[in-house]
Scaffold this motif. Sequence first.
Motif, PDB file in Angstrom:
ATOM      1  N   TYR A 206     -26.782  16.977   8.659  1.00 38.62           N
ATOM      2  CA  TYR A 206     -26.945  18.004   9.694  1.00 38.62           C
ATOM      3  C   TYR A 206     -25.618  18.693   9.989  1.00 38.62           C
ATOM      4  O   TYR A 206     -25.547  19.929  10.105  1.00 38.62           O
ATOM      5  CB  TYR A 206     -27.466  17.374  10.991  1.00 38.62           C
ATOM      6  CG  TYR A 206     -28.853  16.781  10.909  1.00 38.62           C
ATOM      7  CD1 TYR A 206     -29.701  17.044   9.843  1.00 38.62           C
ATOM      8  CD2 TYR A 206     -29.330  15.953  11.919  1.00 38.62           C
ATOM      9  CE1 TYR A 206     -30.968  16.502   9.769  1.00 38.62           C
ATOM     10  CE2 TYR A 206     -30.602  15.415  11.870  1.00 38.62           C
ATOM     11  CZ  TYR A 206     -31.418  15.675  10.794  1.00 38.62           C
ATOM     12  OH  TYR A 206     -32.665  15.136  10.740  1.00 38.62           O
ATOM     13  N   TYR A 209     -24.455  21.083   7.296  1.00 39.74           N
ATOM     14  CA  TYR A 209     -25.195  22.353   7.334  1.00 39.74           C
ATOM     15  C   TYR A 209     -24.669  23.246   8.453  1.00 39.74           C
ATOM     16  O   TYR A 209     -24.489  24.465   8.259  1.00 39.74           O
ATOM     17  CB  TYR A 209     -26.687  22.084   7.522  1.00 39.74           C
ATOM     18  CG  TYR A 209     -27.478  23.347   7.770  1.00 39.74           C
ATOM     19  CD1 TYR A 209     -27.703  24.270   6.749  1.00 39.74           C
ATOM     20  CD2 TYR A 209     -27.973  23.650   9.043  1.00 39.74           C
ATOM     21  CE1 TYR A 209     -28.402  25.443   6.979  1.00 39.74           C
ATOM     22  CE2 TYR A 209     -28.679  24.815   9.275  1.00 39.74           C
ATOM     23  CZ  TYR A 209     -28.893  25.713   8.242  1.00 39.74           C
ATOM     24  OH  TYR A 209     -29.583  26.875   8.470  1.00 39.74           O
ATOM     25  N   ARG A 421     -38.770  28.544  12.079  1.00 38.09           N
ATOM     26  CA  ARG A 421     -37.785  28.891  11.041  1.00 38.09           C
ATOM     27  C   ARG A 421     -36.532  28.034  11.177  1.00 38.09           C
ATOM     28  O   ARG A 421     -35.899  27.685  10.176  1.00 38.09           O
ATOM     29  CB  ARG A 421     -37.420  30.374  11.135  1.00 38.09           C
ATOM     30  CG  ARG A 421     -38.509  31.321  10.688  1.00 38.09           C
ATOM     31  CD  ARG A 421     -37.948  32.719  10.427  1.00 38.09           C
ATOM     32  NE  ARG A 421     -37.362  33.297  11.638  1.00 38.09           N
ATOM     33  CZ  ARG A 421     -38.031  34.055  12.505  1.00 38.09           C
ATOM     34  NH1 ARG A 421     -39.315  34.310  12.306  1.00 38.09           N
ATOM     35  NH2 ARG A 421     -37.438  34.551  13.569  1.00 38.09           N
ATOM     36  N   PRO A 425     -34.446  24.326   7.405  1.00 38.91           N
ATOM     37  CA  PRO A 425     -33.299  23.742   6.691  1.00 38.91           C
ATOM     38  C   PRO A 425     -33.140  22.244   6.933  1.00 38.91           C
ATOM     39  O   PRO A 425     -32.742  21.492   6.031  1.00 38.91           O
ATOM     40  CB  PRO A 425     -32.100  24.528   7.231  1.00 38.91           C
ATOM     41  CG  PRO A 425     -32.667  25.792   7.763  1.00 38.91           C
ATOM     42  CD  PRO A 425     -34.014  25.437   8.285  1.00 38.91           C
ATOM     43  N   GLY A 428     -35.465  20.299   4.894  1.00 41.41           N
ATOM     44  CA  GLY A 428     -34.908  20.207   3.545  1.00 41.41           C
ATOM     45  C   GLY A 428     -33.854  19.120   3.439  1.00 41.41           C
ATOM     46  O   GLY A 428     -33.808  18.377   2.445  1.00 41.41           O
ATOM     47  N   ILE A 429     -32.996  18.984   4.463  1.00 40.64           N
ATOM     48  CA  ILE A 429     -31.972  17.932   4.459  1.00 40.64           C
ATOM     49  C   ILE A 429     -32.628  16.560   4.457  1.00 40.64           C
ATOM     50  O   ILE A 429     -32.215  15.655   3.714  1.00 40.64           O
ATOM     51  CB  ILE A 429     -31.051  18.088   5.683  1.00 40.64           C
ATOM     52  CG1 ILE A 429     -30.214  19.370   5.556  1.00 40.64           C
ATOM     53  CG2 ILE A 429     -30.125  16.879   5.836  1.00 40.64           C
ATOM     54  CD1 ILE A 429     -29.464  19.739   6.816  1.00 40.64           C
TER      55      ILE A 429
END
Length: 452
Positions: A206, A209, A421, A425, A428-429
Motif C-alpha cells: 500500500y 503505491y 475506482r 489498485p 490489485g496489490i
Amino acid sequence: MPLLLFLAVCGVLLWGYPVAFSLAGTSLIFVAIGAMTGLLEPVQLNFMAGRLFKIMDRSTLIAVPLFIFMGLMLERTKIAEDLLESMATLFGKLRGGMGFAVTIVGMLLAASTGIVGATVVTMGLLSLPAMLKRGYKPELATGVICASGTLGQIIPPSIVLVLLGDVLANAMTEAKGQGLETDQVASIGDLFMGAVIPGIMLVVGYMLYIAFVAWHRPKDAPAMEIDESELRQAIFRAIKSLSLPLILIVAVLGSILYGIATPTEAAAIGAFGAILLAIMRRQLTLKRLQDVMQSTVKTTSMVFLILIGASIFSLVFRMYGGDEMIRHFFTELPGGLFTALLIVMIVMFLLGFILDFIEITFVVVPIIGPVLLMMGADPIWLGVLIAINLQTSFLTPPFGFALFYLRGVAPKQIKTAQIYRGVIPFIGIQAIVLALIAFWPQLSTWLPAAIN
C-alpha cells in the motif's frame, strides 16, 4: 443433489433471509425431501445433537468473544483519533504523507482492535475530510482508507484467523481420519504467526503505491506545511498515543507467538488489558462498558448461530455425498493441487460478492479443507491464502462491506463511483500478494517453523 443444495442455499441468501436460518432451514428441507424420496435415512440426523454440542464445547472458540470485547473496548477509547492526528503531522511534510499515516494507523488498529467496520468508519470520519481539504484526489483518499481498514482481516489477532484456525484444525483431523499421514497441526497460534509476514507485505505494498502516486502525480497527494513546534508536539503525542496500545499488542501477540499462552488465554489478557487501558485514558464509564458488552454478545451470538447453521448444512451436504463429489472433482483435475487451489480461490473470491467472511469460513472451508489437505496443502499456507482472499472480498465492488462503511460516513460530494475506482489498485496489490504467497509458501510457513 449436493450441488442443488448449495445452489438453493445461495438462492435463499440472495432472497434476503438471515444467513444462519437460510443454511439450517434449507438443509432441513432437503433432509425432508431426501426422506420422502428414499435418498436419505432420517436416522442419520441423530448425530446432529452430538455434533453441535461438540462445536459449542470447543475451548478455542472462547477466544472469539474475548477478542471482540478487546477490539470494541479499544475502539471506544478514541485511540484512533490520537494516532491519526499525530501521525498525520509526523508524515505531513512528505508528499503522500497523510496516506502513509492512514496506512500505519490502519495497521496499528488492525493489531489492536481488528474490527474492519469500526476502523473504516473511524478513519473515514477523521481523515477523509482532512485529506480532501489538503487537496488529495478523492479516489486515492477513499482507496487508502478502505484498504487500510481491512487489514484487521489478516493482521493478528484477527477474528478471521481465529475462526479459520478452528475450522482448519477440524479439517486436519478429518483428513487424518481419511488416511492423511502427517505430523502437521493447524493451530490458531501457528496461523497468527503465518499471517505476520503477509500482513507486512500488504502494508508495504500500500505504501509503495501511495509513494508512486505522490511521485508520479504530486497534485493527487500533496505535502502539508508544518512548522517545527507542531512537529515536536506531534512526536510527543505519537509516543504518548502509541505506548499503551503497543504494550497491549506485544503482550497479546508475544504471549501467543512464544508459546507463553494459548490464543484463548491471550484473548483474556487482551480483554483485561483493554479495560485497564480505558481506565488509564479515563474513557471507561458504566454506560460505555454496558455498550461494549452488549455489542460483544450480539456479535458473538451472530457468529455462533451462523456456525450452527453451517454445521447443519455441512452434515446434510455430506449425507448426500457432497464431500465425495468434491474430492473426486479435485483429484481428477489436471495440474493437481495448484489447479484445485486456483479454482477454490476464484470461487471464494466470487462468493465474497454475496457472502460475509463468516459464512464462507463456516460453509466452504469445511467442505474443501480436507480435500486440499489430502492433496498436500500445508494448513498454515492454506489458511493465510484464504484469509487474504476473504480480505479482498471486503473491497470488491459493488458489495464490498468496507465500501458500504465508508459510503455511509463520506461527505456528500464523494461519489460512490469514486470510492469504487479508488479501491481497484489496492485489490490489485492484494492479488499480487496472494499470488506471491501461492508461489512461495515459505512466506507464510517460515515464521511459524522458525519460532516453533
